[in-house]
Design a protein around this motif. Structure first.
Motif, PDB file in Angstrom:
ATOM      1  N   LYS A  29      13.750  13.918  -9.195  1.00  0.00           N
ATOM      2  CA  LYS A  29      14.049  12.511  -8.316  1.00  0.00           C
ATOM      3  C   LYS A  29      13.145  12.176  -7.179  1.00  0.00           C
ATOM      4  O   LYS A  29      12.473  11.083  -7.095  1.00  0.00           O
ATOM      5  CB  LYS A  29      15.324  12.609  -7.651  1.00  0.00           C
ATOM      6  CG  LYS A  29      16.476  12.548  -8.897  1.00  0.00           C
ATOM      7  CD  LYS A  29      17.838  12.369  -8.132  1.00  0.00           C
ATOM      8  CE  LYS A  29      18.907  12.309  -9.343  1.00  0.00           C
ATOM      9  NZ  LYS A  29      20.263  12.218  -8.952  1.00  0.00           N
ATOM     10  N   ARG A  32       9.376  11.481  -8.665  1.00  0.00           N
ATOM     11  CA  ARG A  32       9.434  10.188  -9.177  1.00  0.00           C
ATOM     12  C   ARG A  32       9.056   8.853  -8.126  1.00  0.00           C
ATOM     13  O   ARG A  32       8.448   7.881  -8.110  1.00  0.00           O
ATOM     14  CB  ARG A  32      10.562   9.981  -9.894  1.00  0.00           C
ATOM     15  CG  ARG A  32      10.386  10.570 -11.412  1.00  0.00           C
ATOM     16  CD  ARG A  32      11.793  10.482 -12.316  1.00  0.00           C
ATOM     17  NE  ARG A  32      12.011  11.333 -13.214  1.00  0.00           N
ATOM     18  CZ  ARG A  32      11.278  11.115 -14.727  1.00  0.00           C
ATOM     19  NH1 ARG A  32      10.793   9.860 -14.971  1.00  0.00           N
ATOM     20  NH2 ARG A  32      11.592  11.892 -15.602  1.00  0.00           N
ATOM     21  N   LYS A  33      10.107   9.342  -7.060  1.00  0.00           N
ATOM     22  CA  LYS A  33      10.079   8.133  -6.094  1.00  0.00           C
ATOM     23  C   LYS A  33       8.566   8.195  -5.222  1.00  0.00           C
ATOM     24  O   LYS A  33       8.062   7.457  -4.998  1.00  0.00           O
ATOM     25  CB  LYS A  33      11.096   8.811  -4.947  1.00  0.00           C
ATOM     26  CG  LYS A  33      11.198   7.855  -3.686  1.00  0.00           C
ATOM     27  CD  LYS A  33      11.768   6.323  -4.240  1.00  0.00           C
ATOM     28  CE  LYS A  33      12.192   5.464  -3.117  1.00  0.00           C
ATOM     29  NZ  LYS A  33      12.377   4.175  -3.374  1.00  0.00           N
ATOM     30  N   ILE A  35       5.838   9.013  -6.452  1.00  0.00           N
ATOM     31  CA  ILE A  35       4.899   8.492  -7.569  1.00  0.00           C
ATOM     32  C   ILE A  35       4.847   6.937  -7.300  1.00  0.00           C
ATOM     33  O   ILE A  35       3.884   6.252  -7.475  1.00  0.00           O
ATOM     34  CB  ILE A  35       4.879   9.087  -8.765  1.00  0.00           C
ATOM     35  CG1 ILE A  35       4.291  10.601  -8.880  1.00  0.00           C
ATOM     36  CG2 ILE A  35       4.114   8.444  -9.978  1.00  0.00           C
ATOM     37  CD1 ILE A  35       3.163  10.859  -8.350  1.00  0.00           C
ATOM     38  N   THR A  36       6.083   6.578  -7.545  1.00  0.00           N
ATOM     39  CA  THR A  36       6.528   4.996  -7.645  1.00  0.00           C
ATOM     40  C   THR A  36       6.190   4.306  -6.258  1.00  0.00           C
ATOM     41  O   THR A  36       5.446   3.367  -6.456  1.00  0.00           O
ATOM     42  CB  THR A  36       8.147   4.841  -7.866  1.00  0.00           C
ATOM     43  OG1 THR A  36       8.320   5.330  -9.071  1.00  0.00           O
ATOM     44  CG2 THR A  36       8.329   3.521  -7.853  1.00  0.00           C
ATOM     45  N   ASP A  37       6.247   5.039  -5.330  1.00  0.00           N
ATOM     46  CA  ASP A  37       5.978   4.363  -3.954  1.00  0.00           C
ATOM     47  C   ASP A  37       4.815   4.783  -3.285  1.00  0.00           C
ATOM     48  O   ASP A  37       4.190   4.070  -2.516  1.00  0.00           O
ATOM     49  CB  ASP A  37       7.104   4.908  -2.918  1.00  0.00           C
ATOM     50  CG  ASP A  37       8.444   4.317  -3.045  1.00  0.00           C
ATOM     51  OD1 ASP A  37       8.784   3.534  -3.980  1.00  0.00           O
ATOM     52  OD2 ASP A  37       9.414   4.622  -2.567  1.00  0.00           O
ATOM     53  N   ASN A  72      11.219   0.646  -0.722  1.00  0.00           N
ATOM     54  CA  ASN A  72       9.998   1.228  -1.309  1.00  0.00           C
ATOM     55  C   ASN A  72       9.165   2.209  -0.245  1.00  0.00           C
ATOM     56  O   ASN A  72       7.772   2.318  -0.554  1.00  0.00           O
ATOM     57  CB  ASN A  72       9.276   0.236  -2.062  1.00  0.00           C
ATOM     58  CG  ASN A  72       9.756  -0.681  -3.040  1.00  0.00           C
ATOM     59  OD1 ASN A  72      10.665  -0.059  -3.831  1.00  0.00           O
ATOM     60  ND2 ASN A  72       9.881  -1.712  -2.936  1.00  0.00           N
ATOM     61  N   SER A 131       8.988   7.940   1.825  1.00  0.00           N
ATOM     62  CA  SER A 131      10.117   7.363   1.024  1.00  0.00           C
ATOM     63  C   SER A 131      11.360   8.170   1.132  1.00  0.00           C
ATOM     64  O   SER A 131      11.188   9.555   1.793  1.00  0.00           O
ATOM     65  CB  SER A 131       9.742   7.379  -0.267  1.00  0.00           C
ATOM     66  OG  SER A 131       8.858   6.262  -0.712  1.00  0.00           O
TER      67      SER A 131
END
Length: 195
Positions: A29, A32-33, A35-37, A72, A131
Motif C-alpha cells: 500500500k 503504491r502511494k 509511486i502514484t504521488d 496526493n 504522502s
C-alpha cells in the motif's frame, strides 16, 4: 541500522523494530502511494499493542484536515509550521526512498537513545514530497519486557543531543529559518514531556 542502509539495494527502505509487526499489506500500500504521488517518504498510521495487558490500546492516524488539503502528498514547505509536530519522529511506519537518503547523507547518529528523533526529523525536511496512507498498518508493541523501553533509563540529555543533531542538519542544509517555528515548538513540547 546504518549498516543496513549501506547494504540496502532496493528503491525504498523500511524499518521495523524487532518486537513490533506490520500489516501484511503495509509495504504494498505504501509503495503504491509513493509511486502514484512521486513521494520520497510515505507514512502510515499505527496501532498500539500493550504486551502486559495483552490487548490493543487504540489506533493513531493522521489529521483528516491535512489529508483533505493534500490527498496526493505534500512538500515539507507546505506544512513548515508543523512538520516536526504533526508526524511521529520514528523511522518505523514509513517507507523512504533510498536515493534521497544517500543524496542527503542522512544517517542515524551514534547515540545511546533517541537517535530515531534526529533521523526522522531530518528525513521529513529532506524529502521533496511526503504522502500518507492513513491506515493503522504498523503495530507498535508497548511494555514488552526486554525492550529498550525497559533497558535504558530515559534521560532528557539524549533528547537534547538528538535535537542538536536535527538543528545541525537544518542549519547545514540552509533550512533552519524555514522550519524554525516548528522546531522550537517541538523541542519545547518534548522538554515538557520529559519533565
Amino acid at each position: 541500522r546504518n549498516v543496513g542502509l549501506e547494504s540496502a539495494k532496493g528503491e525504498f527502505v523500511c524499518f521495523c523494530d524487532p518486537d513490533d509487526w506490520i500489516d501484511p499489506l503495509m509495504i504494498d500500500k505504501m509503495y503504491r502511494k509513493a509511486i502514484t504521488d512521486g513521494s520520497d517518504v510515505v507514512l502510515c498510521g499505527r496501532t498500539i499493542y500493550n504486551e502486559l495487558q495483552k490487548k490493543f490500546m487504540g489506533i493513531s492516524v493522521y489529521e483528516t484536515q491535512l489529508l483533505d488539503r493534500f490527498p496526493n502528498g505534500f512538500r515539507p514547505i507546505d506544512v513548515a509550521d508543523k512538520i516536526f509536530n504533526a508526524f511521529y519522529y520514528v523511522p518505523w511506519g514509513k517507507i523512504i526512498r533510498r536515493d534521497m537518503l544517500i543524496n542527503s547523507g542522512i544517517r542515524f547518529p551514534i547515540m545511546q537513545r533517541n537517535e530515531d528523533m534526529s533521523f526522522a526529523n531530518s528525513l521529513l525536511v529532506a524529502a521533496k514530497r511526503i504522502s500518507i496512507v492513513n491506515e493503522p498498518l504498523y503495530i507498535y508493541r508497548r511494555n514488552r519486557i526486554g525492550s529498550l523501553q525497559y533497558g535504558i533509563e530515559k534521560s532528557p540529555y539524549t533528547q537534547i543531543e538528538a535535537a542538536r543533531h536535527t538543528l545541525r542538519f537544518l542549519k547545514d542544509t540552509g533550512n533552519y529559518e524555514c522550519y524554525k517555528k516548528s522546531f522550537v515548538k517541538f523541542v519545547f513540547m518534548e522538554s515538557v514531556v520529559e519533565i
